[in-house]
Design an enzyme around this catalytic site. Structure first.
Site, short mmCIF file in Angstrom:
data_model
loop_
_atom_site.label_atom_id
_atom_site.label_comp_id
_atom_site.label_asym_id
_atom_site.label_seq_id
_atom_site.Cartn_x
_atom_site.Cartn_y
_atom_site.Cartn_z
N LYS A 108 13.61 -5.03 -7.93
CA LYS A 108 12.22 -5.03 -8.36
C LYS A 108 11.95 -3.89 -9.34
CE LYS A 108 7.62 -5.14 -6.10
NZ LYS A 108 6.97 -5.10 -4.77
N SER A 189 3.77 -8.68 -3.97
CA SER A 189 3.99 -8.23 -5.33
C SER A 189 5.42 -8.41 -5.81
CB SER A 189 3.60 -6.76 -5.45
OG SER A 189 4.46 -5.94 -4.67
N THR A 210 4.22 -3.20 1.05
CA THR A 210 3.24 -2.35 1.69
C THR A 210 2.47 -3.15 2.74
OG1 THR A 210 3.04 -1.09 -0.37
CG2 THR A 210 1.32 -0.75 1.29
N GLY A 212 2.78 -7.37 3.01
CA GLY A 212 3.00 -8.75 2.59
C GLY A 212 3.85 -8.96 1.36
N SER A 213 4.23 -7.90 0.67
CA SER A 213 4.82 -8.06 -0.66
C SER A 213 6.29 -8.46 -0.68
CB SER A 213 4.64 -6.78 -1.48
OG SER A 213 3.30 -6.64 -1.86
#
Length: 555
Positions: A108, A189, A210, A212-213
């Site tokens: 990422k 994200s 943080t 759900g990402s």
């Protein structure tokens, strides 16, 4: 969107299949890269059917075929070819670093690397900035023999900038789309990581979470995501939101593949003091590092007590009905696997959680000082970005950041907070989180009902675990049927609900319970095989057969 930097750095040559076939009296049976597992790739490398250089060529070719449509990769590592050759040479000399040796991984674009790749969190404000070393998780992947193939797009600043932006959009990377319906919301994200894993653009990927990402883009892209306990994986030189909730974890096509990656990146790090809490890393215990790969056993669910927190699932309606139906079938699979299902293992503070503002206070309180601490480590900072206020100023003035069309509400909220993450007000909010997610949430349910884990649809799995830093593993559950009504996001630029868009199911548990959760997820996955039943509407066509035997190097 593809940067000119990317286009200037990357050119690959693909040879026709016929020229490959001619080199073999018996053509190797290459695994399809859309679904190729670590074990299949390892087997092919060991047999000499293909090389790590071949894998780089094939994966880059696949990226180039779909990136102009889906925008999931921001940069390809120009050193990938050289690294692959070096790892191939090590293999030929009998040196194998481990199961990840020579396997390409995409990470990422908030995980720093001390090479030619940028680490921007999707913002032009950090373009060209340099770091003193690799992020620890990136360094561990390199040490394990993985090839850092490139950077994936993300929701800008890990979804902590705007109240009116869209999942998967960043100024630097453009708008990422999912591959299961045109214009699909990829979730965020870790949007680009989810899409890249799903389409077989690398062996696997890294995301960060943080709240759900990792698990949300994993479920929307029909893959497996492991959100580790906060502190199991280092966050050093990962652009932060919150030291209390941030964690780095793998996204891959199978549970076992994700376990291989977690095995490589988990562990203590002197640059992240949260990792000192790892039970097996303490000198005060006699425990050893779990074997997450060995945890992948078909009988892992046998005799285990799995709770269903019904009061967290919400109401059944026309949109959620397919998820509820698939979830009921999944529960039946758990029973067939020998699990003891404990229904209505509810969270007593669930209503309080729904009305609480404590998590927002914790994230706002952490963001400003945590971001400043990251920026202070930069060895080259071309835009003189040192504080969140600097980021806000740049964002509001630089046209490509699309302000005010995409606002800075999260920046504004953090900057407006009149206390820090060392203040009594912050501590009160954090203690509220620990109660709601702990005794009043998942930890209370685990204790009250003597559970080994809870099981619930992924769309509602992240929050309670996030606020206590707990682990979650998501696995594909199903997809929306063909007669599903298309529903766009609030911005109107992405389709949130549509035919064929996937959804997932999650196992969550106590802190440091990844080994058990991985076993449960594997046992379910091996009986459900959902991923193979849900196919993307668009996918790259380049396979290993198109590149094996091609001696042309990157131009």
């Amino acid at each position: 969107m593809m940067s000119t930097w990317f286009l200037a750095k990357v050119l690959v040559a693909i040879v026709p299949v016929a020229s490959v076939v001619a080199q073999y009296s018996t053509t190797p049976a290459f695994p399809s890269l859309l679904d190729a597992t670590a074990d299949e790739l390892i087997s092919g490398l060991e047999a000499g059917d293909f090389t790590s250089l071949d894998l780089v060529q094939a994966y880059v070719g696949r990226i180039l075929q779909v990136n102009s449509t889906l925008h999931m990769v921001t940069e390809i590592n120009p050193d990938a070819w050289t690294i692959a050759k070096e790892l191939d040479e090590e293999r030929s000399c009998g040196k194998i670093r481990g199961p990840l040796h020579g396997l390409p991984i995409i990470i990422k674009n908030n995980i720093a690397t001390a090479d030619e790749m940028n680490n921007t969190a999707g913002s032009f404000s950090l373009l060209g900035a340099k770091v003193p070393r690799d992020a620890t998780v990136a360094a561990k992947l390199r040490a394990a023999g993985a090839i850092l193939l490139g950077k994936s797009n993300l929701s800008q600043w890990a979804n902590y900038r705007s109240s009116n932006s869209s999942n998967g959009w960043s100024a630097y990377g453009g708008q990422t789309y999912g591959a299961y319906y045109p214009g699909q919301d990829p979730s965020g994200s870790s949007s680009g990581s989810g899409v890249s894993a799903s389409l077989g653009l690398a062996f696997g990927t890294l995301g960060s979470e943080t709240d759900g990402s990792i698990i949300s883009p994993s479920e929307l892209n029909n893959v497996v995501g492991i959100k580790p306990t906060v502190g199991l994986t280092s966050r050093a030189l990962v652009i932060p939101i919150s030291e209390h909730q941030d964690t780095v974890g793998p996204i891959a096509r199978t549970v076992k593949d994700a376990a291989y990656i977690l095995q490589a990146i988990a562990g203590p790090d002197r640059y992240d003091n949260y990792t000192s809490a790892i039970p097996w890393a303490s000198n005060c215990t006699n425990t050893t590092k779990p074997d997450y790969v060995a945890a992948c056993k078909l009988d892992a669910l046998a005799g285990k007590r799995i709770g269903i927190p019904r009061n967290t699932l919400g109401d059944r309606d026309i949109v959620s009905a397919p998820i509820f139906d698939a979830f009921d079938k999944a529960i039946a699979i758990l029973k067939e696997a020998g699990a003891i299902i404990v229904d209505n293992a509810n969270y007593t503070a669930w209503d309080q959680y729904l009305n609480s503002t404590a998590e927002g206070t914790v994230l706002d309180g952490d963001f400003k000082p945590n971001l400043a601490a990251y920026l202070a480590q930069l060895t080259y900072n071309p835009n003189n970005i040192h504080t969140l206020q600097d980021v806000r100023n740049f964002t509001q003035r630089f046209p490509a950041e699309e302000y005010p069309s995409r606002d800075t509400a999260d920046f504004d909220s953090s900057l407006a907070l009149n206390f820090s993450n060392t203040s009594p007000q912050f501590w009160a909010a954090y203690q509220e989180d620990l109660y709601i997610g702990g005794p009043g949430g998942i930890l209370g349910a685990l204790d009250t009902y003597n559970l080994d884990a809870v099981f619930l649809p992924t769309q509602g799995a992240s929050g309670i675990s996030a606020i206590i830093g707990g682990p979650v593993v998501t696995v594909p559950l199903g997809s929306y049927p063909s007669n599903t009504t298309v529903i766009p996001n609030r911005r109107g630029n992405l389709n949130v609900t549509a035919p064929n868009i996937p959804f997932g199911v999650s196992f969550a548990g106590k802190l440091w319970s990844e080994e058990s959760l991985i076993g449960f997820a594997y046992a379910y996955e091996q009986r459900s095989h959902v991923r193979t039943k849900v196919k993307p509407y668009i996918q790259p066509s380049i396979e290993l057969a198109d590149v094996v035997g091609n001696k042309t190097s990157k131009l």
